[in-house]
Design an enzyme around this catalytic site. Sequence first.
Site, PDB file in Angstrom:
ATOM      1  N   LYS A   4       0.834  -1.213   0.000  1.00  0.00           N
ATOM      2  CA  LYS A   4       0.000   0.000   0.000  1.00  0.00           C
ATOM      3  C   LYS A   4       0.869   1.264   0.000  1.00  0.00           C
ATOM      4  O   LYS A   4       0.585   2.200  -0.731  1.00  0.00           O
ATOM      5  CB  LYS A   4      -0.898   0.041   1.252  1.00  0.00           C
ATOM      6  CG  LYS A   4      -1.920  -1.078   1.305  1.00  0.00           C
ATOM      7  CD  LYS A   4      -2.935  -0.859   2.418  1.00  0.00           C
ATOM      8  CE  LYS A   4      -2.352  -0.920   3.809  1.00  0.00           C
ATOM      9  NZ  LYS A   4      -1.859  -2.259   4.216  1.00  0.00           N
ATOM     10  N   ARG A  62     -10.172   0.565   8.366  1.00  0.00           N
ATOM     11  CA  ARG A  62      -9.606  -0.712   8.807  1.00  0.00           C
ATOM     12  C   ARG A  62     -10.692  -1.662   9.315  1.00  0.00           C
ATOM     13  O   ARG A  62     -10.399  -2.779   9.675  1.00  0.00           O
ATOM     14  CB  ARG A  62      -8.673  -0.507   9.974  1.00  0.00           C
ATOM     15  CG  ARG A  62      -7.179  -0.219   9.736  1.00  0.00           C
ATOM     16  CD  ARG A  62      -6.429  -1.153   8.891  1.00  0.00           C
ATOM     17  NE  ARG A  62      -5.087  -1.450   9.362  1.00  0.00           N
ATOM     18  CZ  ARG A  62      -4.009  -0.716   9.143  1.00  0.00           C
ATOM     19  NH1 ARG A  62      -4.080   0.394   8.456  1.00  0.00           N
ATOM     20  NH2 ARG A  62      -2.835  -1.109   9.602  1.00  0.00           N
ATOM     21  N   ARG A 110      11.202  -6.120   5.267  1.00  0.00           N
ATOM     22  CA  ARG A 110      11.108  -4.702   5.624  1.00  0.00           C
ATOM     23  C   ARG A 110      11.599  -4.464   7.055  1.00  0.00           C
ATOM     24  O   ARG A 110      12.167  -3.412   7.361  1.00  0.00           O
ATOM     25  CB  ARG A 110       9.654  -4.230   5.479  1.00  0.00           C
ATOM     26  CG  ARG A 110       9.486  -2.735   5.677  1.00  0.00           C
ATOM     27  CD  ARG A 110       8.083  -2.270   5.382  1.00  0.00           C
ATOM     28  NE  ARG A 110       7.136  -2.675   6.402  1.00  0.00           N
ATOM     29  CZ  ARG A 110       5.828  -2.458   6.356  1.00  0.00           C
ATOM     30  NH1 ARG A 110       5.300  -1.870   5.299  1.00  0.00           N
ATOM     31  NH2 ARG A 110       5.032  -2.861   7.318  1.00  0.00           N
ATOM     32  N   ARG A 138      10.645   0.213  12.256  1.00  0.00           N
ATOM     33  CA  ARG A 138       9.307   0.273  12.840  1.00  0.00           C
ATOM     34  C   ARG A 138       9.201  -0.721  13.993  1.00  0.00           C
ATOM     35  O   ARG A 138       9.563  -1.890  13.835  1.00  0.00           O
ATOM     36  CB  ARG A 138       8.248  -0.061  11.772  1.00  0.00           C
ATOM     37  CG  ARG A 138       7.759   1.144  11.029  1.00  0.00           C
ATOM     38  CD  ARG A 138       6.796   0.798   9.935  1.00  0.00           C
ATOM     39  NE  ARG A 138       5.602   0.088  10.380  1.00  0.00           N
ATOM     40  CZ  ARG A 138       4.503  -0.035   9.654  1.00  0.00           C
ATOM     41  NH1 ARG A 138       4.450   0.524   8.444  1.00  0.00           N
ATOM     42  NH2 ARG A 138       3.466  -0.707  10.102  1.00  0.00           N
ATOM     43  N   ARG A 186      -0.850  -8.545  13.395  1.00  0.00           N
ATOM     44  CA  ARG A 186      -1.333  -7.628  12.353  1.00  0.00           C
ATOM     45  C   ARG A 186      -2.101  -8.386  11.277  1.00  0.00           C
ATOM     46  O   ARG A 186      -3.114  -7.915  10.777  1.00  0.00           O
ATOM     47  CB  ARG A 186      -0.154  -6.841  11.760  1.00  0.00           C
ATOM     48  CG  ARG A 186       0.368  -5.807  12.768  1.00  0.00           C
ATOM     49  CD  ARG A 186       1.753  -5.340  12.426  1.00  0.00           C
ATOM     50  NE  ARG A 186       1.791  -4.544  11.220  1.00  0.00           N
ATOM     51  CZ  ARG A 186       2.906  -4.351  10.518  1.00  0.00           C
ATOM     52  NH1 ARG A 186       4.041  -4.897  10.900  1.00  0.00           N
ATOM     53  NH2 ARG A 186       2.866  -3.614   9.453  1.00  0.00           N
TER      54      ARG A 186
HETATM   55  P1  AMP Z   1       0.013   0.837   8.934  1.00  0.00           P
HETATM   56  O1  AMP Z   1       1.136   1.819   8.828  1.00  0.00           O
HETATM   57  O2  AMP Z   1      -1.181   1.212   8.098  1.00  0.00           O
HETATM   58  O3  AMP Z   1       0.459  -0.584   8.715  1.00  0.00           O
HETATM   59  O4  AMP Z   1      -0.506   0.900  10.442  1.00  0.00           O
HETATM   60  C1  AMP Z   1       0.347   0.601  11.532  1.00  0.00           C
HETATM   61  C2  AMP Z   1      -0.472   0.473  12.804  1.00  0.00           C
HETATM   62  O5  AMP Z   1      -1.176   1.704  13.063  1.00  0.00           O
HETATM   63  C3  AMP Z   1      -1.567  -0.582  12.794  1.00  0.00           C
HETATM   64  O6  AMP Z   1      -1.068  -1.870  13.109  1.00  0.00           O
HETATM   65  C4  AMP Z   1      -2.504  -0.038  13.869  1.00  0.00           C
HETATM   66  O7  AMP Z   1      -2.000  -0.263  15.173  1.00  0.00           O
HETATM   67  C5  AMP Z   1      -2.459   1.452  13.610  1.00  0.00           C
HETATM   68  N1  AMP Z   1      -3.476   1.899  12.622  1.00  0.00           N
HETATM   69  C6  AMP Z   1      -3.229   2.427  11.391  1.00  0.00           C
HETATM   70  N2  AMP Z   1      -4.367   2.751  10.772  1.00  0.00           N
HETATM   71  C7  AMP Z   1      -5.369   2.420  11.625  1.00  0.00           C
HETATM   72  C8  AMP Z   1      -6.794   2.497  11.550  1.00  0.00           C
HETATM   73  N3  AMP Z   1      -7.417   2.973  10.466  1.00  0.00           N
HETATM   74  N4  AMP Z   1      -7.510   2.047  12.627  1.00  0.00           N
HETATM   75  C9  AMP Z   1      -6.896   1.571  13.728  1.00  0.00           C
HETATM   76  N5  AMP Z   1      -5.558   1.454  13.848  1.00  0.00           N
HETATM   77  C10 AMP Z   1      -4.795   1.882  12.818  1.00  0.00           C
END
Ligand code: AMP
Length: 187
Positions: free
Chosen positions: A14, A87, A126, A132, A143
């Site tokens: 993404k 999400r 990654r 991260r 996740r």
């Molecule tokens: P990402 O960078 O999109 O992989 O998001 C990393 C982490 O941020 C996720 O594992 C969640 O803990 C949190 N997160 C990101 N977007 C959301 C969302 N829309 N709703 C809830 N938690 C989120």
Amino acid sequence: MKNIAIFGAPGAGKGTQSDFLVNEYTLNHISTGDLLRREMALGTPLGLQIKDTMDSGHLVGDDIVEAMIEKAIASDTQGMLFDGFPRNTAQAEVLDRLMAKYHRTLDAVVCLEVPEDELVRRMLERAKVSGRSDDNEATIKNRLQEYHHSTAPVADYYRSRGKLITVNGLGDIATIAADIKNAIDSL
Ligand code: AMP
């Protein structure tokens, strides 16, 4: 002006394809993950509140991300790319409500499809360079579970509304980007 969401499991690509879409259609990149990581990096009260949840790979509360999204929609003037949001279906319903409130339309949701073993391989790869705190083997499992349990139903939500574009996320980055562009331009 276009408004698009990019959707897929963690490791589906993404972030990479967001960079392409943002440039191609001059969109405002709204990544809830980036916004949340920024709060943590700055050590704000919100950042401290969400740290354990983020580090464990679970989703933070809907109210937190929804407030961020509303702020972003309210201030947008060029079109948006939602990355990592919605999400779950509750967030998808909120996005519909907010888009209506600010007189916007979500044109399409691009879903990147990648087999599970490849998702894990990419995330582990990654993890070596991302820095991260949620890129490690235990968290990756959580996740993926969150994705299957909470996030995957969002695809059905948009499919039933005729907004889902499904793209094969395996292969080289430029080919995937071209497939996404073709699908969006033929809407
Ligand atoms: P990402 O960078 O999109 O992989 O998001 C990393 C982490 O941020 C996720 O594992 C969640 O803990 C949190 N997160 C990101 N977007 C959301 C969302 N829309 N709703 C809830 N938690 C989120």
